[in-house]
Design a protein around this motif. Structure first.
Motif, PDB file in Angstrom:
ATOM      1  N   PHE A  80     -19.394  49.003   3.985  1.00  0.00           N
ATOM      2  CA  PHE A  80     -20.292  49.865   3.214  1.00  0.00           C
ATOM      3  C   PHE A  80     -20.659  49.167   1.910  1.00  0.00           C
ATOM      4  O   PHE A  80     -19.780  48.737   1.159  1.00  0.00           O
ATOM      5  N   THR A  81     -21.949  49.059   1.630  1.00  0.00           N
ATOM      6  CA  THR A  81     -22.409  48.452   0.380  1.00  0.00           C
ATOM      7  C   THR A  81     -23.461  49.338  -0.258  1.00  0.00           C
ATOM      8  O   THR A  81     -24.198  50.045   0.442  1.00  0.00           O
ATOM      9  N   PRO A  82     -23.561  49.330  -1.589  1.00  0.00           N
ATOM     10  CA  PRO A  82     -24.615  50.096  -2.258  1.00  0.00           C
ATOM     11  C   PRO A  82     -26.005  49.690  -1.792  1.00  0.00           C
ATOM     12  O   PRO A  82     -26.907  50.540  -1.684  1.00  0.00           O
ATOM     13  N   GLU A  83     -26.202  48.396  -1.508  1.00  0.00           N
ATOM     14  CA  GLU A  83     -27.523  47.930  -1.089  1.00  0.00           C
ATOM     15  C   GLU A  83     -27.919  48.537   0.259  1.00  0.00           C
ATOM     16  O   GLU A  83     -29.061  48.997   0.433  1.00  0.00           O
ATOM     17  N   ALA A  84     -26.965  48.547   1.208  1.00  0.00           N
ATOM     18  CA  ALA A  84     -27.261  49.116   2.516  1.00  0.00           C
ATOM     19  C   ALA A  84     -27.479  50.623   2.425  1.00  0.00           C
ATOM     20  O   ALA A  84     -28.359  51.177   3.090  1.00  0.00           O
ATOM     21  N   PHE A  85     -26.689  51.291   1.593  1.00  0.00           N
ATOM     22  CA  PHE A  85     -26.876  52.737   1.419  1.00  0.00           C
ATOM     23  C   PHE A  85     -28.239  53.042   0.827  1.00  0.00           C
ATOM     24  O   PHE A  85     -28.941  53.952   1.285  1.00  0.00           O
ATOM     25  N   THR A  86     -28.626  52.306  -0.183  1.00  0.00           N
ATOM     26  CA  THR A  86     -29.915  52.528  -0.840  1.00  0.00           C
ATOM     27  C   THR A  86     -31.051  52.341   0.145  1.00  0.00           C
ATOM     28  O   THR A  86     -31.986  53.157   0.199  1.00  0.00           O
ATOM     29  N   ALA A  87     -30.968  51.276   0.927  1.00  0.00           N
ATOM     30  CA  ALA A  87     -32.019  51.024   1.911  1.00  0.00           C
ATOM     31  C   ALA A  87     -32.064  52.129   2.963  1.00  0.00           C
ATOM     32  O   ALA A  87     -33.140  52.576   3.373  1.00  0.00           O
ATOM     33  N   GLY A  88     -30.883  52.584   3.408  1.00  0.00           N
ATOM     34  CA  GLY A  88     -30.841  53.660   4.385  1.00  0.00           C
ATOM     35  C   GLY A  88     -31.408  54.957   3.837  1.00  0.00           C
ATOM     36  O   GLY A  88     -32.121  55.685   4.532  1.00  0.00           O
ATOM     37  N   ALA A  89     -31.089  55.257   2.587  1.00  0.00           N
ATOM     38  CA  ALA A  89     -31.604  56.485   1.967  1.00  0.00           C
ATOM     39  C   ALA A  89     -33.130  56.485   1.910  1.00  0.00           C
ATOM     40  O   ALA A  89     -33.771  57.531   2.052  1.00  0.00           O
ATOM     41  N   LEU A  90     -33.712  55.309   1.706  1.00  0.00           N
ATOM     42  CA  LEU A  90     -35.167  55.212   1.620  1.00  0.00           C
ATOM     43  C   LEU A  90     -35.840  55.424   2.976  1.00  0.00           C
ATOM     44  O   LEU A  90     -37.057  55.653   3.033  1.00  0.00           O
ATOM     45  N   GLU A  91     -35.069  55.358   4.063  1.00  0.00           N
ATOM     46  CA  GLU A  91     -35.632  55.584   5.393  1.00  0.00           C
ATOM     47  C   GLU A  91     -35.800  57.072   5.709  1.00  0.00           C
ATOM     48  O   GLU A  91     -36.506  57.427   6.651  1.00  0.00           O
ATOM     49  N   LEU A  92     -35.142  57.940   4.953  1.00  0.00           N
ATOM     50  CA  LEU A  92     -35.246  59.372   5.219  1.00  0.00           C
ATOM     51  C   LEU A  92     -36.635  59.865   4.836  1.00  0.00           C
ATOM     52  O   LEU A  92     -37.155  59.542   3.766  1.00  0.00           O
ATOM     53  N   THR A  93     -37.224  60.663   5.704  1.00  0.00           N
ATOM     54  CA  THR A  93     -38.601  61.113   5.493  1.00  0.00           C
ATOM     55  C   THR A  93     -38.719  62.593   5.156  1.00  0.00           C
ATOM     56  O   THR A  93     -39.742  63.019   4.618  1.00  0.00           O
ATOM     57  N   ASP A  94     -37.691  63.394   5.474  1.00  0.00           N
ATOM     58  CA  ASP A  94     -37.755  64.824   5.164  1.00  0.00           C
ATOM     59  C   ASP A  94     -37.619  65.045   3.656  1.00  0.00           C
ATOM     60  O   ASP A  94     -37.017  64.249   2.945  1.00  0.00           O
ATOM     61  N   LYS A  95     -38.170  66.151   3.205  1.00  0.00           N
ATOM     62  CA  LYS A  95     -38.052  66.485   1.787  1.00  0.00           C
ATOM     63  C   LYS A  95     -36.638  66.932   1.433  1.00  0.00           C
ATOM     64  O   LYS A  95     -36.212  66.802   0.278  1.00  0.00           O
ATOM     65  N   VAL A  96     -35.926  67.505   2.398  1.00  0.00           N
ATOM     66  CA  VAL A  96     -34.557  67.968   2.171  1.00  0.00           C
ATOM     67  C   VAL A  96     -33.617  66.963   2.825  1.00  0.00           C
ATOM     68  O   VAL A  96     -33.696  66.710   4.027  1.00  0.00           O
TER      69      VAL A  96
END
Length: 390
Positions: A123-139
């Motif tokens: 687990f890395t902050p970079e991978a988490f950040t990139a994954g979070a940006l893939e989410l498309t829903d508002k919630v």
């Protein structure tokens, strides 16, 4: 921007069939390449079994816990009510543990598409950040353990903090979260919900001290936390004997007996006080491992600590500590140059007296299980070998 992620379609398909009663129960695990491996499990004697998940094994042999459709549905509904809505989830935890598989189960009940991080390289902050940006829903939601959240908050990247703030709720469980970590999250504008539960309760069933809808909590005479209600597991696969004693029926209610101590206020809110087995009797004096841990973590240079009792010919049990120590210049409480295990032990003896550990192991970080919980057995074994029964 895209990021490394895993193909969870086979896992989602198998879980959907199990939740609809159209297939056998499902047990997920991580393959060598990080992709979820799906195992179909027959669970004779367990009606409506949908998921089999292993307990963490932090205190012994992992047990295969059977979760039913009804229990998982109750957990998902209770979570949605507590979080005030359903949304898209980021899977940042291993799928073989209950918090990880629950991200997929909640997504199926909500009809949303989860995004799963590739954790094969850690687990890395970079991978988490990139994954979070893939989410498309508002919630948006995710589940983390305290170690992960600490790494994210410590990241120097403004993008990581922005990604954390995008989540409507971050479930935080698996291990106790320090008041300092929770305060840092609040100050950063990150919406964290602490959770308490176990594989036997479909994961977290008490959010910020409040039981989910359909969950009941009470205390046993010895102070242990008892959890009951709609999210309780059906039992364990092939686990006769003492394992079955974890579940019992009283006054028509089925309960799970945890190994944690707690207190309930007048409103029924739960505070977890620590493990029931963390009392160390050393030289006839009862010492709380949790209390010693909290004291050690106040010292400059100590990032985290684990405290346990080890066999001692002189004391019966000796207080021992496995301590994560900062390198010079690292973190807000950096260790002084030349810090040593002997120096730490001397400081603690002066400050803590009888509470001070008699054996200390230092490392860059605590030993952890894949699900983010401290590997208690591994650290105890190392401390036992270091103390040598003296």
């Amino acid at each position: 921007m895209t990021t490394g992620h895993v193909n969870i379609e086979p896992a989602l398909t198998a879980l959907a069939a199990a939740l609809h009663g159209e297939g056998p129960a499902v047990e997920l695990s991580a393959a060598a390449d990080g992709q979820p491996a799906v195992r179909l499990v027959e669970a004779p004697g367990f009606e409506d079994a949908a998921v089999v998940v292993r307990t963490s094994g932090s205190t012994g042999t992992p047990k295969a816990t059977v979760l039913t459709v009804e229990a998982l549905a109750a957990s998902s509904v209770g979570t949605a009510l507590a979080l005030k809505g359903e949304g898209q989830w980021l899977l940042a935890l291993p799928v073989e543990y209950v918090a990880g598989v629950q991200v997929l189960v909640r997504s199926l009940f909500a009809g949303t598409r989860p995004w799963a991080m590739d954790l094969s390289a850690g687990f890395t902050p970079e991978a988490f950040t990139a994954g979070a940006l893939e989410l498309t829903d508002k919630v948006r939601f995710t589940s983390l353990v305290p170690t992960q959240l600490q790494r994210l908050l410590d990241s120097p990247s403004a993008d990581t903090l922005a990604a954390l703030r995008r989540f409507n709720g971050i479930l935080l469980g698996g291990a106790p979260a320090s008041p300092e970590l929770l305060a840092a999250a609040r100050d950063a504008g990150v919406r964290v919900v602490t959770t308490y539960g176990a594989a036997e309760t479909c994961g977290g069933c008490v959010y910020d001290g409040v039981p989910l809808d359909g969950v009941v909590v009470k205390l046993a005479e010895d102070g242990r936390i008892l959890l009951g209600g709609d999210t309780l597991a059906a039992g364990y696969l092939d686990a006769p004997g003492p394992a079955s004693e974890a579940f019992f029926v009283q006054d028509g209610v089925r309960w799970y007996r945890s190994n944690d101590l707690g207190s309930l206020n007048a409103e029924g809110n739960l505070t977890v006080l620590g493990r029931a087995d963390d009392v160390i009797i050393t030289g006839g004096v009862k010492v709380s491992a949790a209390q010693v841990q909290a004291e050690l973590e106040k010292f400059d240079g100590v990032l985290a600590a684990f405290v346990a009792g080890v066999p001692s010919a002189e004391w019966g049990q000796a207080v021992a500590a496995y301590v994560a120590v900062a390198e010079p210049g690292e973190g807000s409480g950096a260790a002084p140059r030349g810090i040593s295990r002997a120096g730490l032990a001397a400081d603690w003896r002066r400050a803590l007296g009888v509470l001070a550990p008699k054996t200390v192991a230092t490392a860059a970080e605590l030993m952890m299980l894949p699900n983010g919980k401290p590997d208690r057995l591994a650290m105890i074994a190392q401390l036992h070998a270091l103390h040598q029964g003296k």
